[in-house]
Design a protein around this motif. Sequence first.
Motif, PDB file in Angstrom:
ATOM      1  N   LEU A 173       0.852  -1.190   0.000  1.00  0.00           N
ATOM      2  CA  LEU A 173       0.000   0.000   0.000  1.00  0.00           C
ATOM      3  C   LEU A 173       0.887   1.239   0.000  1.00  0.00           C
ATOM      4  O   LEU A 173       1.911   1.270   0.682  1.00  0.00           O
ATOM      5  CB  LEU A 173      -0.898   0.010   1.240  1.00  0.00           C
ATOM      6  N   MET A 174       0.483   2.234  -0.773  1.00  0.00           N
ATOM      7  CA  MET A 174       1.195   3.509  -0.814  1.00  0.00           C
ATOM      8  C   MET A 174       0.178   4.640  -0.766  1.00  0.00           C
ATOM      9  O   MET A 174      -0.920   4.500  -1.279  1.00  0.00           O
ATOM     10  CB  MET A 174       2.002   3.644  -2.108  1.00  0.00           C
ATOM     11  N   ILE A 175       0.597   5.736  -0.168  1.00  0.00           N
ATOM     12  CA  ILE A 175      -0.247   6.935  -0.155  1.00  0.00           C
ATOM     13  C   ILE A 175       0.513   8.046  -0.874  1.00  0.00           C
ATOM     14  O   ILE A 175       1.682   8.308  -0.572  1.00  0.00           O
ATOM     15  CB  ILE A 175      -0.603   7.373   1.277  1.00  0.00           C
ATOM     16  N   PHE A 176      -0.174   8.656  -1.842  1.00  0.00           N
ATOM     17  CA  PHE A 176       0.363   9.786  -2.597  1.00  0.00           C
ATOM     18  C   PHE A 176      -0.539  10.990  -2.375  1.00  0.00           C
ATOM     19  O   PHE A 176      -1.733  10.850  -2.134  1.00  0.00           O
ATOM     20  CB  PHE A 176       0.380   9.478  -4.100  1.00  0.00           C
ATOM     21  N   LYS A 177       0.054  12.169  -2.496  1.00  0.00           N
ATOM     22  CA  LYS A 177      -0.720  13.413  -2.493  1.00  0.00           C
ATOM     23  C   LYS A 177       0.083  14.426  -3.288  1.00  0.00           C
ATOM     24  O   LYS A 177       1.298  14.553  -3.072  1.00  0.00           O
ATOM     25  CB  LYS A 177      -0.957  13.902  -1.063  1.00  0.00           C
TER      26      LYS A 177
ATOM     27  N   GLN B 151       3.777   0.756   2.870  1.00  0.00           N
ATOM     28  CA  GLN B 151       3.906  -0.400   3.760  1.00  0.00           C
ATOM     29  C   GLN B 151       3.387  -1.634   3.038  1.00  0.00           C
ATOM     30  O   GLN B 151       2.431  -1.554   2.262  1.00  0.00           O
ATOM     31  CB  GLN B 151       3.123  -0.173   5.058  1.00  0.00           C
ATOM     32  N   SER B 152       4.026  -2.762   3.293  1.00  0.00           N
ATOM     33  CA  SER B 152       3.574  -4.027   2.713  1.00  0.00           C
ATOM     34  C   SER B 152       2.860  -4.846   3.773  1.00  0.00           C
ATOM     35  O   SER B 152       3.133  -4.706   4.967  1.00  0.00           O
ATOM     36  CB  SER B 152       4.764  -4.820   2.171  1.00  0.00           C
ATOM     37  N   GLY B 153       1.949  -5.703   3.315  1.00  0.00           N
ATOM     38  CA  GLY B 153       1.210  -6.569   4.228  1.00  0.00           C
ATOM     39  C   GLY B 153      -0.194  -6.047   4.486  1.00  0.00           C
ATOM     40  O   GLY B 153      -0.571  -4.976   4.042  1.00  0.00           O
ATOM     41  N   VAL B 154      -0.953  -6.853   5.223  1.00  0.00           N
ATOM     42  CA  VAL B 154      -2.335  -6.493   5.557  1.00  0.00           C
ATOM     43  C   VAL B 154      -2.321  -5.438   6.657  1.00  0.00           C
ATOM     44  O   VAL B 154      -1.630  -5.588   7.663  1.00  0.00           O
ATOM     45  CB  VAL B 154      -3.128  -7.742   6.005  1.00  0.00           C
ATOM     46  N   ILE B 155      -3.071  -4.374   6.456  1.00  0.00           N
ATOM     47  CA  ILE B 155      -3.154  -3.284   7.426  1.00  0.00           C
ATOM     48  C   ILE B 155      -4.619  -3.082   7.787  1.00  0.00           C
ATOM     49  O   ILE B 155      -5.476  -3.030   6.903  1.00  0.00           O
ATOM     50  CB  ILE B 155      -2.543  -1.992   6.849  1.00  0.00           C
ATOM     51  N   GLN B 156      -4.903  -2.992   9.061  1.00  0.00           N
ATOM     52  CA  GLN B 156      -6.285  -2.875   9.506  1.00  0.00           C
ATOM     53  C   GLN B 156      -6.834  -1.476   9.215  1.00  0.00           C
ATOM     54  O   GLN B 156      -6.099  -0.494   9.126  1.00  0.00           O
ATOM     55  CB  GLN B 156      -6.389  -3.189  11.005  1.00  0.00           C
TER      56      GLN B 156
END
Length: 98
Positions: A69-73, A81-86
């Motif tokens: 998962l990545m966040i861009f703005k 971050q990699s993996g399952v995130i709640q």
Amino acid sequence: MNKFESILNQDKPVLIDFFAEWCGPCKMMSPILKDLKDTLGDSVSIIKIDVDKNQAIASKYQVRGVPTLMIFKNGKQLWRQSGVIQKNELVSILQSFK
């Protein structure tokens, strides 16, 4: 600028989910992301990228494992971050970038 880059250049957080159809943990992320979208609505964009169908994008961002998962703005990568995130963790991370 291609369509993907124009999505990343939004002035609201854009969460990218790099996934693969064969990936078990990726399947666990799907309902979490749906719930996240229901909670945050239009304050965030959530985009799913299949790494098998979009190898050039996955390679450009050096995605080695899924889910990543990545966040861009505004075109800048702010978080990864990699993996399952709640969901609750994702909500607080996204809200810190508003």
